[in-house]
Design a protein around this motif. Structure first.
Motif, PDB file in Angstrom:
ATOM      1  N   THR A 167      13.744 -15.192 -16.842  1.00 37.58           N
ATOM      2  CA  THR A 167      13.316 -14.403 -15.687  1.00 37.58           C
ATOM      3  C   THR A 167      12.303 -13.338 -16.074  1.00 37.58           C
ATOM      4  OG1 THR A 167      15.226 -12.924 -15.972  1.00 37.58           O
ATOM      5  CG2 THR A 167      15.472 -14.767 -14.431  1.00 37.58           C
ATOM      6  N   GLN A 168      11.767 -13.435 -17.279  1.00 41.30           N
ATOM      7  CA  GLN A 168      10.766 -12.473 -17.715  1.00 41.30           C
ATOM      8  C   GLN A 168       9.409 -12.836 -17.100  1.00 41.30           C
ATOM      9  OE1 GLN A 168      11.142  -9.638 -19.503  1.00 41.30           O
ATOM     10  NE2 GLN A 168       8.997  -9.235 -19.105  1.00 41.30           N
ATOM     11  N   PHE A 213      13.847  -9.649 -13.378  1.00 42.82           N
ATOM     12  CA  PHE A 213      14.859 -10.620 -12.991  1.00 42.82           C
ATOM     13  C   PHE A 213      14.562 -11.102 -11.578  1.00 42.82           C
ATOM     14  CE2 PHE A 213      16.336  -6.223 -12.765  1.00 42.82           C
ATOM     15  CZ  PHE A 213      16.575  -6.057 -11.410  1.00 42.82           C
ATOM     16  N   TRP A 271      25.702  -5.215 -14.181  1.00 43.27           N
ATOM     17  CA  TRP A 271      25.490  -6.609 -14.568  1.00 43.27           C
ATOM     18  C   TRP A 271      26.813  -7.217 -15.037  1.00 43.27           C
ATOM     19  CZ3 TRP A 271      21.147  -9.001 -13.329  1.00 43.27           C
ATOM     20  CH2 TRP A 271      19.975  -8.256 -13.197  1.00 43.27           C
ATOM     21  N   ASN A 291      20.906 -10.458  -7.764  1.00 46.28           N
ATOM     22  CA  ASN A 291      19.963 -10.447  -8.880  1.00 46.28           C
ATOM     23  C   ASN A 291      20.423 -11.405  -9.977  1.00 46.28           C
ATOM     24  OD1 ASN A 291      18.424  -8.284  -7.694  1.00 46.28           O
ATOM     25  ND2 ASN A 291      20.039  -6.892  -8.356  1.00 46.28           N
ATOM     26  N   LEU A 349      19.504 -12.710 -13.922  1.00 46.60           N
ATOM     27  CA  LEU A 349      18.753 -12.474 -15.154  1.00 46.60           C
ATOM     28  C   LEU A 349      19.095 -13.562 -16.173  1.00 46.60           C
ATOM     29  CD1 LEU A 349      18.095  -9.073 -16.864  1.00 46.60           C
ATOM     30  CD2 LEU A 349      18.674 -11.068 -18.222  1.00 46.60           C
ATOM     31  N   LYS A 370      17.774 -14.600 -19.980  1.00 48.94           N
ATOM     32  CA  LYS A 370      16.919 -14.160 -21.078  1.00 48.94           C
ATOM     33  C   LYS A 370      16.373 -15.358 -21.851  1.00 48.94           C
ATOM     34  CE  LYS A 370      20.513 -13.725 -24.607  1.00 48.94           C
ATOM     35  NZ  LYS A 370      21.067 -12.875 -25.669  1.00 48.94           N
TER      36      LYS A 370
END
Length: 228
Positions: A56-57, A111, A184, A216, A218, A220
């Motif tokens: 999600t970067q 994200f 989170w 949301n 995320l 990585k």
């Protein structure tokens, strides 16, 4: 008289040069050959690059009223989907979160955010590619729910995460946010691949009618790992 003295002069010189050369070579250590462990490690590194999952970067959307997608991501949302950062909804400086979300991992600063209603649930989908059928994998993710600063909108109560084309009783997780709003929650799913590509799905199903919630997601870099 020694052996060199008995030989003709030319032959004696050649013999002395050979002896000298052999002496020098004896003093040089042979080049180290790669051992089995280094070969295996190199192979493992190459294998790791074979399977992928989009992270999600990426650049934030920049406007809380617009939508944008990251490469490899597909979001089915009736209203809005985009890329946020820890401080602002979709990275819009005029739309701060109720509280800045904590940094969950070093590195990623963005994200995916999806917006959903009870009557119009939303989900995101990405593909995990380069898998080897029969091999076991672990995919790690982080989810959170938050809301706009000053808003009376509710938080998401839960979200479903699953790996596509597999038994949902095995390759599925339900994340509950009660008591952890604005935080989170990191979890993972372990699964055995049955083909080279499996989808990774996150479903948002708000429980309150006529109001929307934010979810949301995320993921990585290196969120997907081969376990065997």
């Amino acid at each position: 008289m020694n052996l060199v003295q008995k030989l003709p002069i030319g032959l004696g010189l050649a013999c002395m040069m050979m002896l000298s050369s052999c002496s020098k070579e004896d003093g040089v250590a042979p080049a180290r050959q790669p051992d089995a462990e280094s070969i295996v490690a190199s192979g493992a590194n190459l294998k790791t690059r074979g399977y992928t999952i989009p992270s999600t970067q990426g650049p934030v959307t920049g406007n809380a009223s617009s939508s944008s997608l990251l490469p490899g991501w597909n979001v089915e949302s009736p209203s809005l989907a985009g890329v946020s950062n820890y401080s602002n909804i979709l990275g819009d400086p005029l739309a701060p979160w109720q509280n800045p979300l904590p940094v969950v991992f070093p590195g990623p600063s963005s994200f995916v955010t999806i917006k959903a209603f009870k009557s119009a649930p939303a989900h995101s989908a990405i593909g995990m590619k380069g898998l080897i059928p029969g091999k076991k994998y672990k995919v790690t993710f982080s989810l959170s729910t938050s809301k706009r600063l000053g808003s009376q909108m509710p938080y998401s109560e839960s979200a479903d995460v699953r790996v596509g084309d597999l038994d949902p009783h095995i390759a599925k997780k339900t994340i509950y946010f009660a008591g952890k709003e604005g935080q989170w929650i990191t979890d993972s799913i372990i699964f055995t691949a049955t083909k080279e590509t499996h989808g990774f799905y996150v479903f948002s199903r708000p429980d309150t009618e006529n109001v929307f919630t934010y979810l949301n997601i995320l993921v990585k870099e290196n969120a997907l790992q081969q376990l065997d």
